[in-house]
Motif scaffolding. Structure first.
Motif, PDB file in Angstrom:
ATOM      1  N   GLU A  11     -14.188 -28.961  11.489  1.00 42.47           N
ATOM      2  CA  GLU A  11     -13.024 -29.218  10.395  1.00 42.47           C
ATOM      3  C   GLU A  11     -11.670 -28.843  11.163  1.00 42.47           C
ATOM      4  O   GLU A  11     -11.551 -27.773  11.846  1.00 42.47           O
ATOM      5  N   VAL A  12     -10.827 -30.004  10.826  1.00 44.33           N
ATOM      6  CA  VAL A  12      -9.526 -29.811  11.651  1.00 44.33           C
ATOM      7  C   VAL A  12      -8.371 -30.055  10.569  1.00 44.33           C
ATOM      8  O   VAL A  12      -8.536 -31.026   9.860  1.00 44.33           O
ATOM      9  N   LEU A  13      -7.573 -28.960  10.477  1.00 44.36           N
ATOM     10  CA  LEU A  13      -6.469 -28.868   9.538  1.00 44.36           C
ATOM     11  C   LEU A  13      -7.078 -29.287   7.952  1.00 44.36           C
ATOM     12  O   LEU A  13      -6.684 -30.166   7.091  1.00 44.36           O
ATOM     13  N   GLY A  14      -8.447 -28.554   7.896  1.00 45.16           N
ATOM     14  CA  GLY A  14      -9.102 -28.793   6.488  1.00 45.16           C
ATOM     15  C   GLY A  14      -9.865 -30.265   6.248  1.00 45.16           C
ATOM     16  O   GLY A  14     -10.125 -30.453   5.186  1.00 45.16           O
ATOM     17  N   LEU A  15     -10.076 -31.008   7.406  1.00 47.04           N
ATOM     18  CA  LEU A  15     -10.423 -32.373   7.509  1.00 47.04           C
ATOM     19  C   LEU A  15     -11.556 -32.448   8.402  1.00 47.04           C
ATOM     20  O   LEU A  15     -11.456 -31.736   9.224  1.00 47.04           O
ATOM     21  N   ASP A  16     -12.579 -33.367   7.954  1.00 40.72           N
ATOM     22  CA  ASP A  16     -13.504 -33.828   9.051  1.00 40.72           C
ATOM     23  C   ASP A  16     -13.132 -35.055   9.697  1.00 40.72           C
ATOM     24  O   ASP A  16     -12.738 -35.921   9.277  1.00 40.72           O
ATOM     25  N   PRO A  17     -12.903 -34.854  11.035  1.00 35.87           N
ATOM     26  CA  PRO A  17     -12.431 -35.858  11.689  1.00 35.87           C
ATOM     27  C   PRO A  17     -12.942 -36.927  12.098  1.00 35.87           C
ATOM     28  O   PRO A  17     -12.615 -37.965  12.361  1.00 35.87           O
ATOM     29  N   PHE A  18     -14.463 -36.723  11.622  1.00 36.75           N
ATOM     30  CA  PHE A  18     -15.245 -38.040  11.760  1.00 36.75           C
ATOM     31  C   PHE A  18     -15.405 -38.859  10.508  1.00 36.75           C
ATOM     32  O   PHE A  18     -15.742 -39.843  10.390  1.00 36.75           O
ATOM     33  N   MET A  40     -12.215 -30.244  22.889  1.00 37.85           N
ATOM     34  CA  MET A  40     -11.024 -30.953  22.515  1.00 37.85           C
ATOM     35  C   MET A  40     -11.287 -32.262  22.080  1.00 37.85           C
ATOM     36  O   MET A  40     -10.812 -32.829  20.903  1.00 37.85           O
ATOM     37  N   ARG A  41     -12.430 -32.967  22.558  1.00 33.06           N
ATOM     38  CA  ARG A  41     -12.583 -34.345  22.191  1.00 33.06           C
ATOM     39  C   ARG A  41     -13.460 -34.265  20.957  1.00 33.06           C
ATOM     40  O   ARG A  41     -13.034 -35.208  19.963  1.00 33.06           O
ATOM     41  N   VAL A  42     -14.294 -33.331  20.620  1.00 33.67           N
ATOM     42  CA  VAL A  42     -14.731 -33.058  19.443  1.00 33.67           C
ATOM     43  C   VAL A  42     -13.795 -32.840  18.213  1.00 33.67           C
ATOM     44  O   VAL A  42     -13.806 -33.391  17.130  1.00 33.67           O
ATOM     45  N   LEU A  43     -12.633 -31.870  18.579  1.00 34.66           N
ATOM     46  CA  LEU A  43     -11.908 -31.580  17.401  1.00 34.66           C
ATOM     47  C   LEU A  43     -10.938 -32.824  17.077  1.00 34.66           C
ATOM     48  O   LEU A  43     -10.590 -32.908  15.812  1.00 34.66           O
ATOM     49  N   SER A  44     -10.912 -33.572  18.172  1.00 40.39           N
ATOM     50  CA  SER A  44      -9.990 -34.923  17.877  1.00 40.39           C
ATOM     51  C   SER A  44     -10.876 -36.108  17.264  1.00 40.39           C
ATOM     52  O   SER A  44     -10.232 -37.294  17.130  1.00 40.39           O
TER      53      SER A  44
END
Length: 229
Positions: free
Chosen positions: A65-72, A50-54
């Motif tokens: 990739e989350v919602l097509g974006l790199d969270p970092f 979860m922390r990685v995805l956020s």
């Protein structure tokens, strides 16, 4: 399972190490739109994922990739579209519930916040301070934002942990009424009557199950199977 092109989150060859501990071990996973239940024993890697995805913890190796974006690399584009609700209490105890409502109304609109407040049964607690509330009521106050936000993706880490039965039922029913346009990833040891679309099980940082809801597998991890009806 999700159809191709409908993943809200993807990780490839994801590894997260804490000194000598490997929290996630070469994990590859796609999470589809809809309701996803994340299961695993304590220390299995759920919170780390979860922390990685956020975007709160950078992986040692692999891609996210989350919602097509790199969270970092693209957090400013991602954060307006998703919320991560942690398993800790972030609201200051001296804050009044009415102040929380005012602040959230400025962001999401008074109508949305008022509906969330009513759904969560908090109207009579408006002028109390957060610290005066029971744990169940404090958790309900924390749920006002995700219910008001209209986010595309909401991730929740153990939202029912330590709560009384009434608060568990109220929160679960509120989540079940969210638009199907909002995807949920929920790590929980409490059964969810939400119409689970995908179930993911981690053990020792590895993927051990990924598919439709499987009660035989879920029974190894869920307590009080009939608690939420």
């Amino acid at each position: 399972m999700q159809r191709s092109g409908e993943a809200v989150a993807k990780v490839r060859d994801l590894t997260v190490k804490f000194r000598y501990n490997v929290a996630l071990d070469n994990l590859s996973l796609e999470v589809g739109k809809g309701r996803t239940l994340l299961l695993g024993s304590n220390g299995s890697g759920k919170t780390t994922l979860m922390r990685v995805l956020s975007g709160l913890h950078r992986p040692t190796e692999g891609s996210v990739e989350v919602l097509g974006l790199d969270p970092f690399k693209e957090p400013s584009k991602l954060y307006p579209r998703m919320l991560y609700v942690r398993d800790v209490e972030d609201l200051p105890y001296m804050l009044r519930v009415s102040t929380v409502v005012e602040l959230l109304s400025d962001v999401y609109g008074a109508g949305r916040v008022e509906r969330a407040l009513k759904t969560l049964g908090l109207e009579e607690h408006l002028f109390k301070r957060v610290g005066e509330l029971s744990k169940g009521l404090r958790r309900r106050v924390a749920m006002v934002e995700p219910l008001s936000s209209n986010a595309e993706l909401i991730m929740m880490d153990e939202p029912f942990s330590g709560l009384d039965a009434d608060s568990r039922i109220i929160i679960a029913r509120a989540l079940s009424r969210l638009s199907r346009e909002t995807s949920l990833i929920i790590a929980s040891h409490i059964p969810l009557n939400l119409g689970i679309d995908q179930m993911v099980v981690l053990e020792g940082g590895k993927l051990t199950y990924n598919g439709p809801y499987n009660e035989a597998v879920a029974r190894r991890y869920l307590a009080w199977m009939d608690a939420l009806t």
